[in-house]
Scaffold this motif. Sequence first.
Motif, mmCIF file in Angstrom:
data_model
loop_
_atom_site.group_PDB
_atom_site.id
_atom_site.type_symbol
_atom_site.label_atom_id
_atom_site.label_comp_id
_atom_site.label_asym_id
_atom_site.label_seq_id
_atom_site.Cartn_x
_atom_site.Cartn_y
_atom_site.Cartn_z
ATOM 1 N N GLY A 213 32.240 51.592 7.728
ATOM 2 C CA GLY A 213 30.896 51.278 7.256
ATOM 3 C C GLY A 213 29.833 51.968 8.080
ATOM 4 O O GLY A 213 30.106 52.981 8.753
ATOM 5 N N GLU A 214 28.662 51.398 8.045
ATOM 6 C CA GLU A 214 27.520 51.966 8.767
ATOM 7 C C GLU A 214 27.747 51.822 10.282
ATOM 8 O O GLU A 214 28.276 50.803 10.738
ATOM 9 C CB GLU A 214 26.238 51.237 8.353
ATOM 10 N N PRO A 215 27.310 52.817 11.064
ATOM 11 C CA PRO A 215 27.617 52.818 12.505
ATOM 12 C C PRO A 215 27.173 51.553 13.250
ATOM 13 O O PRO A 215 27.914 51.045 14.089
ATOM 14 C CB PRO A 215 26.869 54.056 13.021
ATOM 15 N N ALA A 216 25.986 51.025 12.930
ATOM 16 C CA ALA A 216 25.513 49.859 13.700
ATOM 17 C C ALA A 216 26.404 48.646 13.425
ATOM 18 O O ALA A 216 26.754 47.888 14.349
ATOM 19 C CB ALA A 216 24.061 49.554 13.334
ATOM 20 N N LEU A 217 26.795 48.463 12.171
ATOM 21 C CA LEU A 217 27.673 47.337 11.828
ATOM 22 C C LEU A 217 29.052 47.510 12.462
ATOM 23 O O LEU A 217 29.654 46.541 12.955
ATOM 24 C CB LEU A 217 27.833 47.240 10.303
ATOM 25 N N ILE A 218 29.538 48.735 12.455
ATOM 26 C CA ILE A 218 30.877 48.990 13.019
ATOM 27 C C ILE A 218 30.837 48.791 14.540
ATOM 28 O O ILE A 218 31.779 48.261 15.126
ATOM 29 C CB ILE A 218 31.375 50.405 12.622
ATOM 30 N N ALA A 219 29.735 49.168 15.174
ATOM 31 C CA ALA A 219 29.611 48.951 16.626
ATOM 32 C C ALA A 219 29.620 47.447 16.928
ATOM 33 O O ALA A 219 30.269 46.991 17.879
ATOM 34 C CB ALA A 219 28.329 49.603 17.145
ATOM 35 N N THR A 220 28.934 46.657 16.101
ATOM 36 C CA THR A 220 28.941 45.203 16.298
ATOM 37 C C THR A 220 30.347 44.646 16.079
ATOM 38 O O THR A 220 30.826 43.809 16.856
ATOM 39 C CB THR A 220 27.946 44.530 15.315
ATOM 40 N N ALA A 221 31.014 45.126 15.022
ATOM 41 C CA ALA A 221 32.375 44.648 14.736
ATOM 42 C C ALA A 221 33.326 45.016 15.880
ATOM 43 O O ALA A 221 34.216 44.241 16.236
ATOM 44 C CB ALA A 221 32.862 45.237 13.409
#
Length: 343
Positions: A213-221
Amino acid sequence: MTQIRDDFRSDTVTRPSPGMRRAMAEAEVGDDVFGDDPTVLRLETAVAERLGKPAGVFMTSGTQSNLAALMAHCGRGDEYIAGMDAHCYVHEQGGAAWLGSIQPQPLPHQPDGTLALGDIEAAIKEDDAHLARTRLLALENTFGGRVMPQSWIDDATALARRHNLSTHLDGARVFNAAVAGNIDVADIARPFDTISVCLSKGLGAPIGTVLVGEPALIATARRLRKALGGGLRQVGIIAAAGLYALEHNVTRLADDHANARRLADGFARIPALTVTRPDTNIVWVTVAAEHTKPYTDFLAAEGFGITGGYGRAQQRWVTHLDVGEAAVDRAVAAAERYFSAAT
Ligand SMILES: Cc1ncc(COP(=O)(O)O)c(C=O)c1O
């Protein structure tokens, strides 16, 4: 108890092939918590690219991936909308609620597995201090082996966006949907912010899911993954199996779908069995009530592994890498033998 010879319980039962095991043995590894396992990085990039998304993170399981995604989208006290038979709602212990403090808003399914757009819209809460904040629409494709209509996915995700909700797809079997629908998997993924893709189901890897997905969401995940116990070390050994699966086991899913149709066609010739024609690799069979227990016992004694059966309305038969045409023909022959003796 007779040992299972033909294992139709799930596509999760596949064993890694000799080629896959060789790829695992030869994998270049690092420490993935430090972010320097080259094989994991290659896998994350490969899956993200196939799905047309900018970032990916390796997860240990579909359950961990869905939970990390729901927690990345929703904060404490927020709400997500999902089907009442969705895996992330009903088959993952309700982890989003008790581990993520996220309230589920389950909706009834239509006969084709979709959710009515009117139901989704009605479930989205207004901004009011009495109500949870609706943040996310979570869909699933395939759903119980059915390919969800692309026009419905487009409409449902557009509706979510109009209401400022984000969108997640449980795409545990999204490659089955793409192969069966003859559509690029990136087209299925396009309207979603995150997609969870399992490697350990029809693709035949022993372990692993990639959330893209989008980088910010993936970083949070990725951050949440550590708290959920999924920060693994030399996991390139496992990621190598996923890369092998992507390369060798995607287009062949069509064989599993053909075998499922062959199984369904064979069972459909037996009047005591009601069979749903499969879109992909999952065949649902309803057995006439008087035969449910003896037929289920017969199948077990004959070495067939299935799920459902006695006490449950339906049997679930799943085709995969390790049950081919010969196993399908044995299953149909066994059913014919049982019902010709019993009726
Ligand atoms: C649709 C779907 N989503 C998620 C999962 C969870 O995957 P895992 O068993 O890897 O946790 C499954 C497992 O069967 C599934 O069928």
